[in-house]
Write a protein that holds these residues in place. Structure first.
Motif, short mmCIF file in Angstrom:
data_model
loop_
_atom_site.label_atom_id
_atom_site.label_comp_id
_atom_site.label_asym_id
_atom_site.label_seq_id
_atom_site.Cartn_x
_atom_site.Cartn_y
_atom_site.Cartn_z
N PRO A 367 38.65 36.59 41.80
CA PRO A 367 39.34 37.55 40.93
C PRO A 367 40.84 37.32 40.83
N THR A 368 41.46 36.61 41.79
CA THR A 368 42.91 36.39 41.74
C THR A 368 43.21 34.90 41.81
N ILE A 369 44.31 34.53 41.17
CA ILE A 369 44.71 33.12 41.20
C ILE A 369 45.15 32.71 42.60
N GLN A 370 45.63 33.68 43.39
CA GLN A 370 46.06 33.38 44.76
C GLN A 370 44.88 32.88 45.60
N GLU A 371 43.71 33.50 45.44
CA GLU A 371 42.53 33.05 46.18
C GLU A 371 42.08 31.69 45.66
N GLN A 372 42.16 31.51 44.35
CA GLN A 372 41.83 30.20 43.78
C GLN A 372 42.71 29.11 44.40
#
Length: 414
Positions: A367-372
């Motif tokens: 859901p977040t680019i940070q986790e990606q």
């Protein structure tokens, strides 16, 4: 006849001259007694290695009673003997370490010899011989005994044989250890792919980094990318001395970038024309092989490109809310490759991805680019570790190859 590199005796003097001999002068071909198909089992105590499983996992067995009977009555290798494949992959070597096992007659042989030659020396010199020369057979090539026995090898004294074998054996152990490490790293990556990406109908992966939560979302590839296109459909004429105007194709791809050593070069005019047409990728783009070797190669562009590409390579440009390293690793998973080939490739002789169809493929993203970013960087770091250790393995193999050329004379040296 002496090699370029030699050892010295303990007193510092040179060893005697090497002797040139045919293998038949130092020993004779030996093999196990024939085992018939009706004597084998699908499972049992004693593995029976046929030419197809030689040096690998057995798929046939014999009873211990038959094994002990044949081992007692007929030729059987001694511990340390070097077994050689005489059919199929000619010249494949396996050192017999004394385990209970039986080997297919005529297809797997070894040299029975006296004490003037060491098996561990034979193990090192066998790979330097040209086994292809003199092979017989049309469809299935065979190394017949007469051909094997007439091969010429060079023999130093036993003590020098021992020194040569010890040096090369030490390198072999390092090569094997490095190969095991590379394989372990690859297996680790495969296992983490399963745990850190969604499986089946799950909404969250088995393993996540701290402080991240929420269901992953499903998107079509075309929805999360600015563009999905390919390179030039017409290949301009190749030129020499083009001052670095490259046009790589799939054959130049690796999973970390392009190998430009044998890459096609084009004129500055053609280069500029194709660049204006959008055939030059940008930093952050993901390049994948789309024709023939579908998704066999995939990498994200990390430096400003100085090349244009052919249409056999797709350019995938993620939107700002999608991390390119994450998407690159998503593409590298075996399950994604299989799905793409099965559902999104067309053609008979040459399979290719049709990009308008490829845009409709559904993928699952955090859901977040940070986790990606965390996931992408984790696997990118793992890729770097695999590459570094693969290079160490290849360097050790090169060292071994160089030593073989210096430690053994050849007929061409005469």
């Amino acid at each position: 006849m002496n090699p370029e590199l030699r050892f010295k005796e303990q007193d510092g003097n040179d060893f005697p001259e090497w002797e040139e001999k045919k293998i038949k002068e130092i020993g004779r071909v030996t093999m196990c007694k024939r085992i018939f198909k009706d004597q084998t089992l699908a499972w049992g105590e004693i593995p029976f290695f046929k030419i197809g499983t030689f040096g690998d996992i057995p798929d046939a067995y014999i009873t211990r009673e038959l094994f002990e009977d044949f081992k007692k009555k007929y030729p059987y290798p001694q511990k340390g003997n070097i077994l050689i494949s005489a059919s199929g992959s000619i010249g494949k070597l396996v050192e017999y370490n004394g385990e209970d096992a039986y080997f297919q007659d005529s297809n797997i042989i070894w040299l029975e010899h006296k004490n003037d030659v060491l098996d561990k020396y034979l193990k090192q010199i066998y790979p330097t011989l040209n086994w292809e020369e003199g092979l017989e057979g049309s469809t299935i090539k065979r190394l017949y005994n007469k051909v094997f026995l007439n091969k010429v090898i060079f023999l130093p004294q036993v003590l020098e044989q021992s020194k040569i074998a010890a040096l090369l054996s030490d390198i072999d152990k390092k090569i094997e250890s490095q190969a095991i490490l590379v394989e372990k790293l690859k297996n680790t990556k495969d296992a983490m792919f399963v745990k850190m990406f969604l499986q089946g109908d799950s909404k969250t992966p088995e393993i996540r980094f701290d402080r991240f939560s929420g269901d992953w979302k499903e998107k079509k590839l075309g929805e999360i990318c600015e563009t999905i296109t390919d390179g030039a459909h017409n290949s301009p004429k190749e030129v020499s001395n083009s001052r670095g105007y490259y046009m790589p194709s799939v054959k130049d791809m690796t999973n970390s970038g392009f190998d430009f050593s044998e890459c096609k070069q084009i004129s500055e005019y053609d280069f500029e024309m194709l660049r204006r047409q959008g055939c030059m990728p940008k930093v952050g783009d993901i390049l994948v092989s789309k024709d023939g070797s579908i998704l066999s190669f995939c990498f994200s562009v990390k430096e400003e490109a100085n090349y244009v590409i052919l249409s056999s390579i797709a350019i995938i440009r993620p939107k700002q809310e999608i991390n390119s390293l994450f998407l690159e690793q998503y593409f590298k998973r075996d399950c994604f490759k299989k799905l793409t080939v099965n559902q999104y490739s067309k053609g008979n002789a040459l399979k290719r991805i049709i990009l308008k169809d490829f845009k409709t493929i559904k993928i699952q993203i955090p859901p977040t680019i940070q986790e990606q970013e965390k996931i992408g960087q984790f696997f990118s770091n793992l890729d770097k570790e695999i590459e570094i250790n693969q290079q160490k393995y290849e360097k050790l193999c090169d060292v071994k190859k160089a030593l073989l050329s210096k430690l053994f004379p050849t007929k061409e040296d005469e």
